[in-house]
Design a protein around this motif. Structure first.
Motif, short mmCIF file in Angstrom:
data_model
loop_
_atom_site.label_atom_id
_atom_site.label_comp_id
_atom_site.label_asym_id
_atom_site.label_seq_id
_atom_site.Cartn_x
_atom_site.Cartn_y
_atom_site.Cartn_z
N MET A 1 3.54 14.12 5.15
CA MET A 1 4.19 14.28 3.86
C MET A 1 4.46 12.91 3.24
O MET A 1 4.95 12.02 3.92
N PRO A 2 4.19 12.74 1.93
CA PRO A 2 4.53 11.48 1.27
C PRO A 2 6.03 11.27 1.27
O PRO A 2 6.80 12.22 1.14
N PRO A 3 6.52 10.06 1.40
CA PRO A 3 7.94 9.80 1.35
C PRO A 3 8.48 10.02 -0.04
O PRO A 3 7.75 10.22 -1.00
N ASN A 4 9.80 9.96 -0.14
CA ASN A 4 10.42 10.25 -1.44
C ASN A 4 10.23 9.11 -2.41
O ASN A 4 9.73 8.04 -2.07
N SER A 5 10.65 9.34 -3.66
CA SER A 5 10.41 8.35 -4.71
C SER A 5 11.19 7.08 -4.51
O SER A 5 10.86 6.04 -5.06
N GLN B 1 8.99 4.62 -2.93
CA GLN B 1 8.03 4.15 -3.92
C GLN B 1 8.67 3.13 -4.84
O GLN B 1 8.08 2.12 -5.19
N GLN B 2 9.92 3.38 -5.25
CA GLN B 2 10.62 2.47 -6.16
C GLN B 2 10.86 1.13 -5.49
O GLN B 2 10.73 0.08 -6.10
N LEU C 1 -4.31 -3.27 -2.02
CA LEU C 1 -4.44 -3.21 -3.47
C LEU C 1 -5.77 -3.79 -3.93
O LEU C 1 -6.39 -3.28 -4.87
N ASP C 2 -6.22 -4.85 -3.28
CA ASP C 2 -7.54 -5.38 -3.59
C ASP C 2 -8.64 -4.37 -3.24
O ASP C 2 -9.66 -4.28 -3.94
N ALA C 3 -8.42 -3.61 -2.18
CA ALA C 3 -9.38 -2.57 -1.81
C ALA C 3 -9.44 -1.48 -2.87
O ALA C 3 -10.51 -0.97 -3.20
N TRP D 1 4.13 2.87 2.23
CA TRP D 1 4.25 1.69 1.37
C TRP D 1 4.36 2.06 -0.11
O TRP D 1 5.10 1.42 -0.85
N PHE D 2 3.60 3.07 -0.55
CA PHE D 2 3.45 3.31 -1.98
C PHE D 2 3.95 4.67 -2.47
O PHE D 2 4.01 4.89 -3.67
N GLY D 3 4.30 5.55 -1.57
CA GLY D 3 4.89 6.83 -1.97
C GLY D 3 3.87 7.92 -2.17
O GLY D 3 3.89 8.93 -1.48
N ASP D 4 2.96 7.75 -3.09
CA ASP D 4 1.91 8.73 -3.37
C ASP D 4 0.81 8.04 -4.16
O ASP D 4 0.82 6.81 -4.31
N ARG D 5 -0.15 8.81 -4.66
CA ARG D 5 -1.29 8.21 -5.36
C ARG D 5 -0.83 7.47 -6.62
O ARG D 5 -1.31 6.37 -6.91
N ASP D 6 0.10 8.05 -7.38
CA ASP D 6 0.60 7.36 -8.57
C ASP D 6 1.32 6.08 -8.19
O ASP D 6 1.23 5.07 -8.90
N GLY D 7 2.05 6.11 -7.07
CA GLY D 7 2.72 4.90 -6.61
C GLY D 7 1.73 3.82 -6.23
O GLY D 7 1.94 2.64 -6.52
N LEU D 8 0.63 4.23 -5.61
CA LEU D 8 -0.42 3.28 -5.26
C LEU D 8 -1.06 2.70 -6.51
O LEU D 8 -1.30 1.48 -6.59
N LEU D 9 -1.34 3.55 -7.50
CA LEU D 9 -1.93 3.06 -8.74
C LEU D 9 -0.97 2.12 -9.48
O LEU D 9 -1.39 1.10 -10.04
#
Length: 213
Positions: A1-5, A8-9, A24-26, A57-65
């Protein structure tokens, strides 16, 4: 499960570690190679890490983006001046540094790929990548540069009524039609020397418009 927001924040508010920078470079490399076909699985394989680490590290796909856009935007130097009170030479160099690094970033294949995907998503409603790019790219950079312009006005070097209008003028002088031409496939060959010349020209034009005698 992705962690909470909240996780991500926290990631968004801190500088990425060297390992996270590699991730991120990847992401940017995958965007150049595969365009819109970006998945957490593909990122994990390219970056040689687990999906669990990505979610941590990033929460979810939007967090990664979001982190990817912030990482790309961090290459633009904005507001780097240390001399108080601010003088003309320091202001000129700070603005030239911003202009040159911004041109270098938008002319890179990674930025072109990222912006093309963001435009497509904005048009189709597929994701909020367009909003992410605006918030963490153009708008965030503006908030970093406008204090430099305000400092120039406070020092009696610049004369303008509205900081946002002055910044948009400067932004337009720097970018001209370069970004739209790149997005539409024009293969501009911008080397470092030409970028520096363009940056200096834009700063000279801006100071001619807004500089005090």
């Amino acid at each position: 499960m992705p962690p909470n927001s909240a996780a991500q924040q926290d990631t968004a508010s801190e500088a990425p570690s060297l390992r996270q920078q590699a991730v991120l470079d990847a992401v940017l490399a995958l965007m150049v190679e595969e365009g819109d076909q970006l998945t957490m699985d593909a990122v994990a394989r390219r970056a040689s890490c687990s999906k669990e680490s990505l979610y941590k590290w990033f929460g979810d796909r939007d967090g990664l983006l979001t982190a990817t856009v912030q990482w790309q935007a961090s290459r633009v130097h904005a507001g780097r001046y240390a001399v108080q009170p601010l003088d003309v030479a320091t202001l000129r160099e700070s603005l030239r540094d911003f202009a040159a690094t911004w041109l270098e970033v938008i002319a890179s294949s990674t930025s072109v790929a990222l912006n093309r995907i963001a435009i497509g998503h904005a048009a189709s409603g597929k994701s909020n990548l367009g909003g992410i790019v605006l918030a963490n790219g153009r708008f965030a950079i503006g908030e970093r540069v406008k204090p430099v312009l305000e400092a120039g006005r406070a020092a009696g070097i610049l004369d303008f009524e509205d900081g946002e209008t002055a910044f948009r003028t400067f932004f337009g002088l720097v970018g001209r039609d370069i970004q739209i031409r790149l997005l539409l496939g024009d293969r501009l060959d911008l080397d470092t020397a030409e970028i520096r010349r363009d940056a200096g020209r834009a700063v000279d034009q801006f100071l001619a418009l807004y500089g005090r005698d």
